[in-house]
Design a protein around this motif. Structure first.
Motif, PDB file in Angstrom:
ATOM      1  N   VAL A 278      22.607   4.814 -17.711  1.00 37.72           N
ATOM      2  CA  VAL A 278      22.632   5.795 -18.747  1.00 37.72           C
ATOM      3  C   VAL A 278      21.087   6.085 -20.147  1.00 37.72           C
ATOM      4  N   ALA A 279      20.099   6.392 -19.830  1.00 37.44           N
ATOM      5  CA  ALA A 279      18.765   5.830 -20.901  1.00 37.44           C
ATOM      6  C   ALA A 279      18.771   7.124 -21.592  1.00 37.44           C
ATOM      7  N   ARG A 280      18.859   8.160 -21.400  1.00 34.95           N
ATOM      8  CA  ARG A 280      19.358   9.187 -21.654  1.00 34.95           C
ATOM      9  C   ARG A 280      19.250  10.731 -21.279  1.00 34.95           C
ATOM     10  N   THR A 281      19.534  11.236 -21.527  1.00 35.12           N
ATOM     11  CA  THR A 281      20.198  12.974 -21.223  1.00 35.12           C
ATOM     12  C   THR A 281      19.357  13.961 -21.981  1.00 35.12           C
ATOM     13  N   TYR A 282      19.090  14.838 -20.966  1.00 30.20           N
ATOM     14  CA  TYR A 282      18.073  15.771 -22.096  1.00 30.20           C
ATOM     15  C   TYR A 282      18.421  17.397 -20.993  1.00 30.20           C
ATOM     16  N   PRO A 283      18.287  18.429 -21.705  1.00 38.89           N
ATOM     17  CA  PRO A 283      19.429  20.026 -21.268  1.00 38.89           C
ATOM     18  C   PRO A 283      18.133  20.275 -20.332  1.00 38.89           C
ATOM     19  N   LEU A 284      18.409  21.963 -19.329  1.00 41.34           N
ATOM     20  CA  LEU A 284      17.651  22.293 -19.099  1.00 41.34           C
ATOM     21  C   LEU A 284      16.028  22.365 -19.749  1.00 41.34           C
ATOM     22  N   THR A 285      16.019  22.810 -20.733  1.00 41.53           N
ATOM     23  CA  THR A 285      14.815  22.839 -21.369  1.00 41.53           C
ATOM     24  C   THR A 285      13.742  22.351 -22.050  1.00 41.53           C
ATOM     25  N   GLY A 286      14.917  20.352 -21.452  1.00 40.17           N
ATOM     26  CA  GLY A 286      14.356  19.405 -22.059  1.00 40.17           C
ATOM     27  C   GLY A 286      13.563  19.187 -21.293  1.00 40.17           C
TER      28      GLY A 286
END
Length: 308
Positions: A278-286
């Motif tokens: 997993v390279a990166r996680t984002y929230p919905l706003t991201g």
């Protein structure tokens, strides 16, 4: 259960800024569907290609549209005719669209049980990559002992294809930037740098030659891959829409065998033979930022949307 939920949608084609978080009324699952409480959703190139309108000629969407075909979550409700799944079951799957949300409707036939102990983010990154990788390797007719070149081997689909091909007994040569060579070697591939001169670099390490090639990057490698494979018959791309110009097949993984392939992948994950970075996680706003990063390329593994 809440009567509304948040989702990321777009109502026109355009740049990442057209993505917005909205409140939607919670739907009821129809026949053959389940309602999922989404714990994580994978970001795939198709998501931003749909949003930008780049593939509108082949795959138009109905506005407003919620992207996200990769999901992992908990079954919150089941519709009529659903068997084998019940409220509270933890699943992952390839649902077509709707994953960038707190809840999503999902065809039950495209879901499999989440492997025990696998993080939600990892489970959400697997479905499209697994389904695509198995389809490509089937199209190529890869056999044990053969040598496969994977161009773009450090990405989500490429890295999964490397591991499945190795499990099938193939030798794999993967292309990536130099910073990802150690990562490819950790997956069992021999690593080379992509770009101009690719054919010569591959020949230098392919003692028995190349039997088949997979373009997972779409960066103009098809002429070199066709040359290495001795013709276009055993070259497949998922990323270069000029495939026909080179006589190469464009692979498309449909929904028909999703559950079977996910079950096979779950067994490999449990056995330690398949892993996903997993390279990166984002929230919905991201979500817009996630699309920008995905479109820029060079992502090792998968980008994930985490609704909570």
């Amino acid at each position: 259960m809440t009567e509304t939920y948040r989702a990321v949608e777009f109502s026109e084609y355009g740049e990442p800024e057209v993505l917005r978080v909205v409140e939607r009324a919670l739907p009821a699952p129809g026949p053959g569907q389940v309602l999922l409480a989404v714990r994580a959703a994978g970001v795939n190139p198709l998501d931003w290609q749909l949003r930008s309108g780049a593939v509108a000629g082949m795959m138009p969407v109905e506005f407003p549209f919620v992207p996200g075909g990769d999901v992992a979550g908990v079954v919150a409700a089941t519709g009529p005719d659903v068997t084998g799944l019940a409220e509270g079951d933890e699943v992952f799957g390839s649902i077509g669209s709707g994953g960038y949300a707190e809840f999503a409707l999902a065809p039950a036939a495209r879901l499999a049980r989440r492997p025990a102990g696998v993080p939600w983010e990892v489970a959400a990154g697997l479905p499209v990559a697994v389904n695509t990788a198995y389809q490509v390797l089937t199209d190529l007719g890869l056999e044990p002992g053969e040598t496969l070149v994977v161009d773009g081997a450090a990405g989500g689909v490429g890295s999964v294809a490397v591991q499945i091909a190795r499990h099938l007994g193939a030798t794999v040569i993967g292309t990536a930037s130099e910073r990802n060579h150690a990562y490819l070697r950790s997956l069992g591939a021999e690593a080379v740098t992509y770009g101009e001169g690719l054919a010569e670099r591959v020949r230098a390490i392919a003692a028995k030659g190349v039997d088949a090639a997979f373009d997972a990057a779409g960066k103009g490698s098809l002429p070199a891959l066709v040359e290495l494979a001795g013709g276009p018959e055993r070259v497949v791309t998922i990323a270069d829409h000029r495939a026909a110009e080179h006589g190469v097949r464009f692979a498309f993984a449909g929904p028909e065998r999703v559950r079977e392939r996910l079950d096979r992948a779950a067994e490999l994950v449990t056995a330690g033979a398949l892993a996903l970075t997993v390279a990166r996680t984002y929230p919905l706003t991201g979500a817009a930022d996630a699309h920008r990063e995905s479109a820029a390329g060079h992502v090792r593994g998968k980008l994930i949307i985490v609704p909570a």
